[in-house]
Motif scaffolding. Structure first.
Motif, PDB file in Angstrom:
ATOM      1  N   ASN A  18     -28.371 -11.797 -42.815  1.00  0.00           N
ATOM      2  CA  ASN A  18     -29.128 -12.789 -42.063  1.00  0.00           C
ATOM      3  C   ASN A  18     -28.235 -13.392 -40.973  1.00  0.00           C
ATOM      4  OD1 ASN A  18     -30.693 -15.052 -41.213  1.00  0.00           O
ATOM      5  ND2 ASN A  18     -31.749 -15.002 -43.183  1.00  0.00           N
ATOM      6  N   GLU A  19     -28.611 -13.206 -39.734  1.00  0.00           N
ATOM      7  CA  GLU A  19     -27.792 -13.652 -38.615  1.00  0.00           C
ATOM      8  C   GLU A  19     -27.952 -15.137 -38.313  1.00  0.00           C
ATOM      9  OE1 GLU A  19     -28.697 -11.195 -35.317  1.00  0.00           O
ATOM     10  OE2 GLU A  19     -27.854  -9.369 -36.195  1.00  0.00           O
ATOM     11  N   LYS A  20     -28.916 -15.783 -38.948  1.00  0.00           N
ATOM     12  CA  LYS A  20     -29.108 -17.211 -38.709  1.00  0.00           C
ATOM     13  C   LYS A  20     -28.073 -18.063 -39.435  1.00  0.00           C
ATOM     14  CE  LYS A  20     -34.118 -16.940 -37.915  1.00  0.00           C
ATOM     15  NZ  LYS A  20     -35.456 -17.417 -38.347  1.00  0.00           N
ATOM     16  N   ALA A  21     -27.255 -17.439 -40.268  1.00  0.00           N
ATOM     17  CA  ALA A  21     -26.237 -18.199 -41.005  1.00  0.00           C
ATOM     18  C   ALA A  21     -25.274 -18.894 -40.048  1.00  0.00           C
ATOM     19  CB  ALA A  21     -25.476 -17.275 -41.951  1.00  0.00           C
ATOM     20  N   GLY A  22     -24.980 -18.252 -38.915  1.00  0.00           N
ATOM     21  CA  GLY A  22     -24.074 -18.858 -37.940  1.00  0.00           C
ATOM     22  C   GLY A  22     -24.593 -20.176 -37.400  1.00  0.00           C
ATOM     23  N   TYR A  23     -25.915 -20.251 -37.151  1.00  0.00           N
ATOM     24  CA  TYR A  23     -26.497 -21.496 -36.659  1.00  0.00           C
ATOM     25  C   TYR A  23     -26.485 -22.570 -37.740  1.00  0.00           C
ATOM     26  CZ  TYR A  23     -28.055 -19.029 -32.491  1.00  0.00           C
ATOM     27  OH  TYR A  23     -28.090 -18.327 -31.320  1.00  0.00           O
ATOM     28  N   CYS A  24     -26.666 -22.159 -38.973  1.00  0.00           N
ATOM     29  CA  CYS A  24     -26.578 -23.123 -40.079  1.00  0.00           C
ATOM     30  C   CYS A  24     -25.174 -23.715 -40.161  1.00  0.00           C
ATOM     31  CB  CYS A  24     -26.953 -22.449 -41.398  1.00  0.00           C
ATOM     32  SG  CYS A  24     -28.673 -21.944 -41.511  1.00  0.00           S
ATOM     33  N   LEU A  25     -24.165 -22.841 -40.054  1.00  0.00           N
ATOM     34  CA  LEU A  25     -22.779 -23.309 -40.114  1.00  0.00           C
ATOM     35  C   LEU A  25     -22.483 -24.281 -38.979  1.00  0.00           C
ATOM     36  CD1 LEU A  25     -20.911 -19.972 -40.963  1.00  0.00           C
ATOM     37  CD2 LEU A  25     -21.317 -21.907 -42.499  1.00  0.00           C
ATOM     38  N   TRP A  26     -22.935 -23.915 -37.787  1.00  0.00           N
ATOM     39  CA  TRP A  26     -22.663 -24.770 -36.625  1.00  0.00           C
ATOM     40  C   TRP A  26     -23.330 -26.129 -36.793  1.00  0.00           C
ATOM     41  CZ3 TRP A  26     -24.885 -27.713 -32.958  1.00  0.00           C
ATOM     42  CH2 TRP A  26     -24.106 -28.046 -31.838  1.00  0.00           C
ATOM     43  N   THR A  27     -24.572 -26.131 -37.252  1.00  0.00           N
ATOM     44  CA  THR A  27     -25.307 -27.387 -37.423  1.00  0.00           C
ATOM     45  C   THR A  27     -24.659 -28.261 -38.487  1.00  0.00           C
ATOM     46  OG1 THR A  27     -27.355 -26.221 -36.844  1.00  0.00           O
ATOM     47  CG2 THR A  27     -27.577 -28.381 -37.876  1.00  0.00           C
ATOM     48  N   LEU A  28     -24.289 -27.664 -39.611  1.00  0.00           N
ATOM     49  CA  LEU A  28     -23.652 -28.421 -40.685  1.00  0.00           C
ATOM     50  C   LEU A  28     -22.308 -28.993 -40.229  1.00  0.00           C
ATOM     51  CD1 LEU A  28     -24.439 -25.907 -43.563  1.00  0.00           C
ATOM     52  CD2 LEU A  28     -25.454 -28.173 -43.289  1.00  0.00           C
ATOM     53  N   PHE A  69     -22.551 -23.415 -50.686  1.00  0.00           N
ATOM     54  CA  PHE A  69     -21.304 -23.199 -49.961  1.00  0.00           C
ATOM     55  C   PHE A  69     -20.394 -22.245 -50.727  1.00  0.00           C
ATOM     56  CE2 PHE A  69     -21.470 -27.443 -47.460  1.00  0.00           C
ATOM     57  CZ  PHE A  69     -22.221 -26.822 -46.480  1.00  0.00           C
ATOM     58  N   LYS A  70     -20.312 -22.420 -52.027  1.00  0.00           N
ATOM     59  CA  LYS A  70     -19.498 -21.517 -52.850  1.00  0.00           C
ATOM     60  C   LYS A  70     -19.999 -20.090 -52.736  1.00  0.00           C
ATOM     61  CE  LYS A  70     -18.924 -22.846 -57.038  1.00  0.00           C
ATOM     62  NZ  LYS A  70     -19.325 -23.374 -58.365  1.00  0.00           N
ATOM     63  N   VAL A  71     -21.304 -19.907 -52.777  1.00  0.00           N
ATOM     64  CA  VAL A  71     -21.885 -18.565 -52.668  1.00  0.00           C
ATOM     65  C   VAL A  71     -21.571 -17.957 -51.308  1.00  0.00           C
ATOM     66  CG1 VAL A  71     -24.039 -17.264 -52.645  1.00  0.00           C
ATOM     67  CG2 VAL A  71     -23.726 -19.131 -54.290  1.00  0.00           C
ATOM     68  N   PHE A  72     -21.736 -18.732 -50.260  1.00  0.00           N
ATOM     69  CA  PHE A  72     -21.512 -18.211 -48.910  1.00  0.00           C
ATOM     70  C   PHE A  72     -20.067 -17.771 -48.714  1.00  0.00           C
ATOM     71  CE2 PHE A  72     -19.840 -19.276 -44.688  1.00  0.00           C
ATOM     72  CZ  PHE A  72     -20.480 -18.294 -43.946  1.00  0.00           C
ATOM     73  N   TYR A  73     -19.107 -18.609 -49.108  1.00  0.00           N
ATOM     74  CA  TYR A  73     -17.704 -18.258 -48.882  1.00  0.00           C
ATOM     75  C   TYR A  73     -17.280 -17.058 -49.717  1.00  0.00           C
ATOM     76  CZ  TYR A  73     -16.717 -22.175 -45.808  1.00  0.00           C
ATOM     77  OH  TYR A  73     -16.702 -23.031 -44.738  1.00  0.00           O
ATOM     78  N   SER A  74     -17.852 -16.889 -50.881  1.00  0.00           N
ATOM     79  CA  SER A  74     -17.572 -15.683 -51.673  1.00  0.00           C
ATOM     80  C   SER A  74     -18.072 -14.438 -50.945  1.00  0.00           C
ATOM     81  CB  SER A  74     -18.233 -15.794 -53.051  1.00  0.00           C
ATOM     82  OG  SER A  74     -17.704 -16.869 -53.784  1.00  0.00           O
ATOM     83  N   LEU A  75     -19.258 -14.540 -50.355  1.00  0.00           N
ATOM     84  CA  LEU A  75     -19.800 -13.413 -49.589  1.00  0.00           C
ATOM     85  C   LEU A  75     -18.967 -13.146 -48.337  1.00  0.00           C
ATOM     86  CD1 LEU A  75     -23.618 -14.275 -49.809  1.00  0.00           C
ATOM     87  CD2 LEU A  75     -22.445 -12.392 -50.978  1.00  0.00           C
ATOM     88  N   LEU A  76     -18.527 -14.200 -47.677  1.00  0.00           N
ATOM     89  CA  LEU A  76     -17.777 -14.043 -46.432  1.00  0.00           C
ATOM     90  C   LEU A  76     -16.437 -13.360 -46.666  1.00  0.00           C
ATOM     91  CD1 LEU A  76     -17.379 -14.740 -43.380  1.00  0.00           C
ATOM     92  CD2 LEU A  76     -16.332 -16.879 -44.151  1.00  0.00           C
ATOM     93  N   PHE A  77     -15.669 -13.845 -47.630  1.00  0.00           N
ATOM     94  CA  PHE A  77     -14.318 -13.324 -47.835  1.00  0.00           C
ATOM     95  C   PHE A  77     -14.292 -12.005 -48.586  1.00  0.00           C
ATOM     96  CE2 PHE A  77     -13.251 -18.002 -47.512  1.00  0.00           C
ATOM     97  CZ  PHE A  77     -12.764 -17.899 -46.222  1.00  0.00           C
ATOM     98  N   SER A  78     -15.401 -11.638 -49.207  1.00  0.00           N
ATOM     99  CA  SER A  78     -15.474 -10.327 -49.863  1.00  0.00           C
ATOM    100  C   SER A  78     -16.003  -9.250 -48.923  1.00  0.00           C
ATOM    101  CB  SER A  78     -16.369 -10.407 -51.109  1.00  0.00           C
ATOM    102  OG  SER A  78     -17.702 -10.773 -50.749  1.00  0.00           O
ATOM    103  N   HIS A  79     -16.367  -9.654 -47.710  1.00  0.00           N
ATOM    104  CA  HIS A  79     -16.902  -8.697 -46.733  1.00  0.00           C
ATOM    105  C   HIS A  79     -15.779  -7.796 -46.223  1.00  0.00           C
ATOM    106  CE1 HIS A  79     -19.920  -7.209 -44.017  1.00  0.00           C
ATOM    107  NE2 HIS A  79     -19.167  -7.469 -42.962  1.00  0.00           N
ATOM    108  N   GLU A  87     -13.822 -23.762 -39.610  1.00  0.00           N
ATOM    109  CA  GLU A  87     -13.975 -25.139 -39.150  1.00  0.00           C
ATOM    110  C   GLU A  87     -14.710 -25.985 -40.185  1.00  0.00           C
ATOM    111  OE1 GLU A  87     -15.214 -27.471 -35.020  1.00  0.00           O
ATOM    112  OE2 GLU A  87     -15.919 -25.423 -35.380  1.00  0.00           O
ATOM    113  N   LEU A  88     -15.746 -25.412 -40.785  1.00  0.00           N
ATOM    114  CA  LEU A  88     -16.481 -26.141 -41.822  1.00  0.00           C
ATOM    115  C   LEU A  88     -15.606 -26.374 -43.043  1.00  0.00           C
ATOM    116  CD1 LEU A  88     -19.055 -27.366 -42.982  1.00  0.00           C
ATOM    117  CD2 LEU A  88     -19.775 -25.063 -43.654  1.00  0.00           C
ATOM    118  N   LEU A  89     -14.841 -25.358 -43.439  1.00  0.00           N
ATOM    119  CA  LEU A  89     -13.967 -25.487 -44.599  1.00  0.00           C
ATOM    120  C   LEU A  89     -12.914 -26.572 -44.364  1.00  0.00           C
ATOM    121  CD1 LEU A  89     -13.380 -24.309 -47.386  1.00  0.00           C
ATOM    122  CD2 LEU A  89     -11.878 -22.638 -46.301  1.00  0.00           C
ATOM    123  N   GLU A  90     -12.406 -26.639 -43.156  1.00  0.00           N
ATOM    124  CA  GLU A  90     -11.419 -27.677 -42.832  1.00  0.00           C
ATOM    125  C   GLU A  90     -12.029 -29.069 -42.942  1.00  0.00           C
ATOM    126  OE1 GLU A  90      -8.248 -28.800 -39.247  1.00  0.00           O
ATOM    127  OE2 GLU A  90      -9.427 -26.959 -39.178  1.00  0.00           O
TER     128      GLU A  90
END
Length: 766
Positions: free
Chosen positions: A192-202, A232-242, A262-265
């Motif tokens: 899902n490419e909309k995840a980037g907009y979610c991250l930016w908004t958050l 957030f835990k689910v997303f970062y697991s997916l991101l770093f396992s990619h 940036e969000l993690l920071e």
């Protein structure tokens, strides 16, 4: 039954432009609140784009809906002073939507601004609340995220973020559609490419919360993070396992990495500064190896640089310092998981280094630049390594060792680890430092690597001192012979962590200039205060070792001078004709520019180290040419008379000069200034012991070897160090007298006075 109101696009745009101008100026709106909703609600367009249509709410009574603006209202809205009237051409549908989003954004900004008139602010607040209730604006804005028009999608995301933040401030519950939208898109990454907009908004919302000056920001952020903690835990697991290698469009995953970093920071910063405790704030510490693995991915150098700097800031617990204006983290209650998390991160870093992390770092890549890594073909690229990577990697290792040793009880294990990791670090640094590190003293590595970064240099020096103190305690408990002591001393030099050498190299870098040490002491941006106090306490016990090391420095300098003399006959001849002399600052390296940031603290009563920790409630930045506009515009010195003012002007210039030097003239001025305005009682306190430096010992270094002074005690490193300490004492006394020193300096002055007494006693025994 629904009423459909059709208005010519030009008329619609004209009204919207006039509304925008009013809100931009902060003017109070005169019409009914519902009259403005029609123009702010993003609507659909006719195919011929000639009219603007908007669906209104059902009207069961069969009369004109009050939500529909009458022609009279339309005319009223359009009225504006002649100076602001500007006729715009008929705009497209895109321009209308962008203008709608802009008006909403400016209106919320006006609501949040303290400068907005109260009546106008209340009117804007009511309009936004009605807009949120009367239309499903969240869904309309999220639908624009996938628009091919990047400007439109960005404006939609920014407008939505401000609307959500407004709801947080007003304690309005989020719509379920928005929360479901984020949870769905983040859990379906990377498909899902909309995840980037979610991250930016958050990320945008959390930044706004940090910038908020209200006292309820902790509660606001807690309310915001609660629905997203698990996802957030689910997303970062997916991101770093990619698998980056299998990704066809690398730009998308790079964008995701930057946004997620940036969000993690921000999540970690909220844990430090706002005392929040969510599982998502511990993602890095629960799976540190996943974040460290990104550094080894075949991504662009700037991505690796961002990640390694982020990890360094986490290890030093300095995340979010640029966002938070409140209390320092050291003043907040301790986090129950803090020690465990920091130790886990340090262990993960050392494991990664053991597995070859340093060998994967691309230090010879393109140097970092403000506008990116690419340069014009006609521009010359300066050769050299990426010093940002060198500094970050070096500090990661030395700080991780210090953290690990704090919980270690085995002296042999610590020595083995220190030898292994410091050998690898020095091997990693050796080809990148030109000229190469001196074979007789690897302790110079800290001053060489961190020469351009004061705060990191002092962090590295403090970590190295902590390692030395820990190992010294273990070593003294087991040592049994003089030979073991000599081996131990050799070990501290061989692996570059002897604290006396490190401190002396620091002094050489700044030309033994006490004004630089004063800048460091009153700065809230470095850890020099804590480091300096710990080192002075060690120096009291290790004076004999320090004096021996000073003699080694003098001997090395003498040999270097002889080599220079034998190879520079032309320079000697030139000096004999021109009488040109080298200053100590030239002999010991070019000094650096220093700006001091002052934190004014409250009273301290005892002499413990905790007394000397500065408060960060307010900051004043001292600069050579001007005061930073971001800080309070207070001068360092409060003048009592014009004489003091004149002297202080020279003193402030000396303390903050961009050209730090040790020329005789500058030193004489510095000494005169320090004495200015001191009463007899103060002077007697300063000079109760014999003068540390005789007046007749104003000696300059010359290229001519025949002029080398024979009395090395007057020009040697130990003498110059104690001379620097004496000048520092005088400067602190003067500021303390005027109540301008940012904390209670009495414990520090006692330490300096004791060191002076030890030096005088050692000179008397020679």
């Amino acid at each position: 039954m629904r009423y459909i109101l059709a208005i010519p696009m030009k008329a619609f745009l004209d009204v919207l432009e006039q509304l925008y101008k009013k809100v931009l100026l902060g003017v109070t709106l005169e019409n009914e609140n519902h009259d403005y909703i029609f123009y702010l609600d993003p609507a659909s367009l006719d195919q011929d784009c000639s009219t603007m249509t908007s669906l209104e709410c059902p009207n069961p009574h069969g009369v004109q809906d009050k939500h529909q603006p009458s022609s009279a209202n339309l005319a009223t809205i359009s009225v504006l002073p002649m100076c602001l009237e500007k006729h715009s051409p008929i705009g497209s549908a895109r321009e209308i939507v962008l203008l709608q989003l802009t008006v909403i954004k400016v209106m919320i900004t006006r609501i949040l601004s303290v400068e907005t008139d109260f009546r106008a602010k209340e009117k804007y607040r009511d309009v936004i609340k009605i807009l949120l209730k009367s239309s499903d604006i969240d869904s309309k804005l999220t639908c624009m995220f996938q628009d091919s028009d990047k400007l439109l999608s960005h404006m939609a995301a920014k407008c939505l973020a401000l609307l959500l933040y407004f709801q947080l401030r007003e304690k309005i519950t989020f719509s379920n559609s928005w929360i479901a939208f984020c949870q769905k898109n983040l859990s379906e990454y990377p498909e899902n490419e909309k995840a980037g907009y979610c991250l930016w908004t958050l990320t945008f919302i959390i930044k706004e919360i940090f910038k908020d000056t209200c006292s309820q920001k902790t509660e606001i952020l807690k309310q915001f993070l609660s629905p997203f903690d698990t996802i957030f835990k689910v997303f970062y697991s997916l991101l770093f396992s990619h698998h980056f290698e299998s990704c066809q469009d690398t730009s998308k995953i790079i964008n995701s990495l930057i946004c997620s970093l940036e969000l993690l920071e921000l999540l970690i910063a909220s844990r430090i500064h706002l005392k929040l405790h969510f599982t998502c704030q511990r993602i890095l510490f629960l799976k540190p190896s996943c974040v460290l693995d990104v550094i080894t991915w075949p991504v662009q150098a700037f991505v690796k640089r961002k990640f390694i700097i982020f990890i360094k800031k986490c290890l030093l617990w300095k995340v979010g310092e640029d966002l938070c204006q409140g209390a320092s983290p050291i003043l907040l209650p301790p986090d129950q998981h803090l020690d465990v998390d920091i130790l886990a991160l340090a262990d993960a870093i050392l494991r990664a280094v053991d597995l070859g992390l340093l060998r994967t770092l691309s230090v010879h890549g393109k140097p970092p630049r403000f506008g990116g890594e690419e340069v014009q073909p006609t521009c010359e690229r300066a050769p050299g390594p990426d010093h940002v990577i060198l500094r970050a990697a070096s500090l990661l290792i030395i700080k991780s060792l210090e953290i690990k040793f704090q919980s270690c009880t085995s002296a042999n294990e610590m020595k083995v680890d220190l030898q292994s990791f410091m050998s690898e670090l020095l091997t990693f640094l050796k080809p990148h430092l030109q000229p190469s590190l001196q074979s007789h003293n690897p302790c110079e590595w800290i001053s060489r690597v961190f020469i351009e970064q004061d705060d990191d240099m002092l962090e590295a020096a403090k970590a190295s001192l902590g390692i030395y103190l820990k190992l010294t305690r273990q070593h003294k408990a087991t040592e049994s012979s003089t030979q073991e002591k000599e081996m131990w001393n050799h070990h501290t030099h061989e692996y570059g962590y002897n604290p006396h050498c490190i401190f002396l190299f620091l002094l050489k870098n700044i030309g033994f200039d006490s004004s630089v040490l004063l800048d460091f002491l009153i700065s809230s941006e470095t850890c020099f205060l804590e480091y300096f106090v710990r080192y002075l306490k060690l120096l009291q016990k290790d004076w004999a070792i320090f004096f021996t090391i000073c003699k080694d420095f003098d001997l090395t300098a003498s040999k270097d001078s002889i080599n220079i003399c034998s190879c520079s006959s032309s320079l000697v001849q030139d000096r004999s004709s021109n009488q040109t002399e080298l200053s100590p600052s030239a002999a010991f390296g070019r000094p650096r520019s220093v700006h001091a940031s002052v934190s004014w603290a409250s009273d301290f009563s005892s002499g413990s180290l905790s007394q000397l920790v500065m408060s960060k409630e307010t900051h004043t930045t001292l600069q050579a040419d001007s005061l930073s506009p971001r800080r309070a515009s207070h001068s360092l010195v409060d003048y009592d008379s014009s004489d003091d003012s004149e002297a202080e002007g020279t003193d402030q210039h000396s303390a903050n000069s961009k050209q730090i030097s040790l020329h005789q003239e500058a030193m004489k001025k510095s000494q005169d200034i320090v004495g200015t305005g001191m009463d007899k009682k103060q002077l007697s306190l300063e000079h109760q012991s014999r003068p540390l430096v005789p007046k007749q010992s104003n000696i300059t270094f010359s290229v001519d070897c025949d002029n080398v002074p024979k009395n090395i005690s007057e020009v040697g490193v130990s003498y110059r160090t104690l001379k620097c300490f004496e000048e520092l004492q005088s400067a602190i006394y003067r500021l303390q007298k005027k109540n301008l020193f940012p904390y209670n300096a009495i414990p520090l002055l006692k330490l300096l006075k004791h060191i002076e007494a030890i030096y005088n006693e050692s000179m008397n025994t020679l």
